[in-house]
Design a protein around this motif. Sequence first.
Motif, short mmCIF file in Angstrom:
data_model
loop_
_atom_site.label_atom_id
_atom_site.label_comp_id
_atom_site.label_asym_id
_atom_site.label_seq_id
_atom_site.Cartn_x
_atom_site.Cartn_y
_atom_site.Cartn_z
N GLN A 143 -2.15 -6.26 7.38
CA GLN A 143 -2.03 -6.23 8.84
C GLN A 143 -2.60 -4.91 9.34
O GLN A 143 -2.37 -3.87 8.73
N CYS A 162 -2.77 -2.21 12.54
CA CYS A 162 -1.89 -1.81 13.64
C CYS A 162 -2.61 -0.81 14.55
O CYS A 162 -3.20 0.16 14.07
N ASP A 166 -0.37 -12.47 15.05
CA ASP A 166 -0.43 -11.19 15.76
C ASP A 166 0.84 -11.00 16.57
O ASP A 166 1.64 -11.91 16.75
N ARG A 167 1.05 -9.79 17.05
CA ARG A 167 2.21 -9.48 17.89
C ARG A 167 1.95 -8.19 18.66
O ARG A 167 1.05 -7.42 18.31
N ALA A 215 0.28 -2.84 18.60
CA ALA A 215 -0.26 -4.19 18.45
C ALA A 215 -0.67 -4.40 17.00
O ALA A 215 -1.23 -3.48 16.38
N LYS A 243 -2.29 -7.25 13.96
CA LYS A 243 -3.02 -8.49 13.71
C LYS A 243 -3.27 -8.61 12.20
O LYS A 243 -3.57 -7.62 11.54
N SER A 244 -3.12 -9.83 11.68
CA SER A 244 -3.33 -10.07 10.26
C SER A 244 -4.81 -10.04 9.90
O SER A 244 -5.67 -10.38 10.73
N TYR A 260 -11.79 -5.28 12.43
CA TYR A 260 -11.37 -5.46 13.81
C TYR A 260 -11.83 -4.25 14.62
O TYR A 260 -11.83 -3.13 14.14
N TYR A 273 -8.41 -9.87 21.65
CA TYR A 273 -7.46 -10.33 20.63
C TYR A 273 -6.14 -10.78 21.25
O TYR A 273 -5.47 -11.66 20.71
N PHE A 274 -5.76 -10.15 22.37
CA PHE A 274 -4.46 -10.45 22.99
C PHE A 274 -4.63 -11.04 24.40
O PHE A 274 -3.76 -10.89 25.25
N HIS A 305 3.96 -13.02 11.50
CA HIS A 305 2.52 -13.26 11.50
C HIS A 305 2.13 -14.64 10.98
O HIS A 305 0.97 -14.85 10.62
N LYS A 321 0.72 -18.21 11.14
CA LYS A 321 -0.40 -18.64 12.00
C LYS A 321 -0.32 -20.12 12.38
O LYS A 321 -0.78 -20.51 13.44
#
Length: 377
Positions: free
Chosen positions: A174, A176, A201-202, A217, A219-220, A228, A236-237, A342, A344
């Motif tokens: 992940q 961050c 993601d979160r 934030a 994301k895997s 990324y 992404y968000f 995470h 999916k």
Amino acid sequence: MNIDIIGAGIGGLTTAIALQQKGVKVRIYEQTDELKPVGAGILLANNAMQVYQKMGLKPQIEKFGNPISLVNITTKDLTVLSSADLKHFETRYNCQNVAIHRATLQRILTEHMQPNTLNLGYKLAEIETYDNKNLLRFENGEEITSRITLGADGLNSTVRKQVFPNTKIRTAHQICWRGMVNISLPQKFQKELNEAWGNGDRFGFVQIAPGKVYWYALKSFNKQNNAYSIERLSNYFSNYNEVIKNIIHQTPTETIHTATIEDLKSIKSWFKGNVCLLGDAAHATTPNMGQGACQAIEDAYILGECLDKFTIETAFSTFQKLRTPKVKKVVNTSWQIGKMAHWKNPIATGLRNQVIKMAPKHMGRKQSEKIFELETV
């Protein structure tokens, strides 16, 4: 007793104060030339604030931080799935949970240390043990003889690599991003931390001072693709709530910090001879429970108590015996939460959200009770 601490993170600084308050002479050696507030914000949970209450720092931290009474897990549109109401523990321990700028906390801690404790620009290169002492060699050419050495130098600890060379770091796959932004949140969000879970993601955010918000934030990524771009963060968000999209949009790209999420595979011993590890150097965890720095702060308090009451070997062994059950629970639970957050598959995430929503509140309170209760030496 003279003690040398390698690393001036939150754990190292807190340990120095805990020891100095017991009359111990302490020196801290930090590799950077200045203390930089990497990560920008930090949430000091109730257990950490209990330690600072015992050390007399609570009023100042509460003055410069923002009290947080709710921690919410939400959907992407900020619909609450689970809410941890922390008021029960505020009353029980007379401590709030406080969100604060990391640089502000660093300033408070350094102001409470004795003069000339902190030595900057000292990156440890090697430890050589002889005659029950440690020769500390630094990359700036300096050499220091140390009676007791504490490694508070984080996940990639040089002290740990020297003493226990076969330890392993594991990756959660992940990425961050962390940032700070000057923005006014809607009033309902100003005294709570919200973490929105999506599909792979979160996004979490919390106010740390009036008009200042700390956010993160995640994301895997897989082994083949971890490319990324910060410039594409908004994309992404883009399917998250407008509050979250606005936070990202208002944050200057050049101020965002990027890192991969990792932790430390459990190690059998935290000490050898007169060298002992603490904080992330001993038990680094993923940040999914907000307990990384808090567990280092607990380490500082318990280790200080042990060194005050016992001989060195007994102090180190008692310290590890007292602290191991909780930190193992934190590391393992945090890893599992990070993986679940995470997922999916839309069907799996829909089921996950329903389970979280239906979970009895007393389960969350019971877990918090175990985390917030300090060990007794």
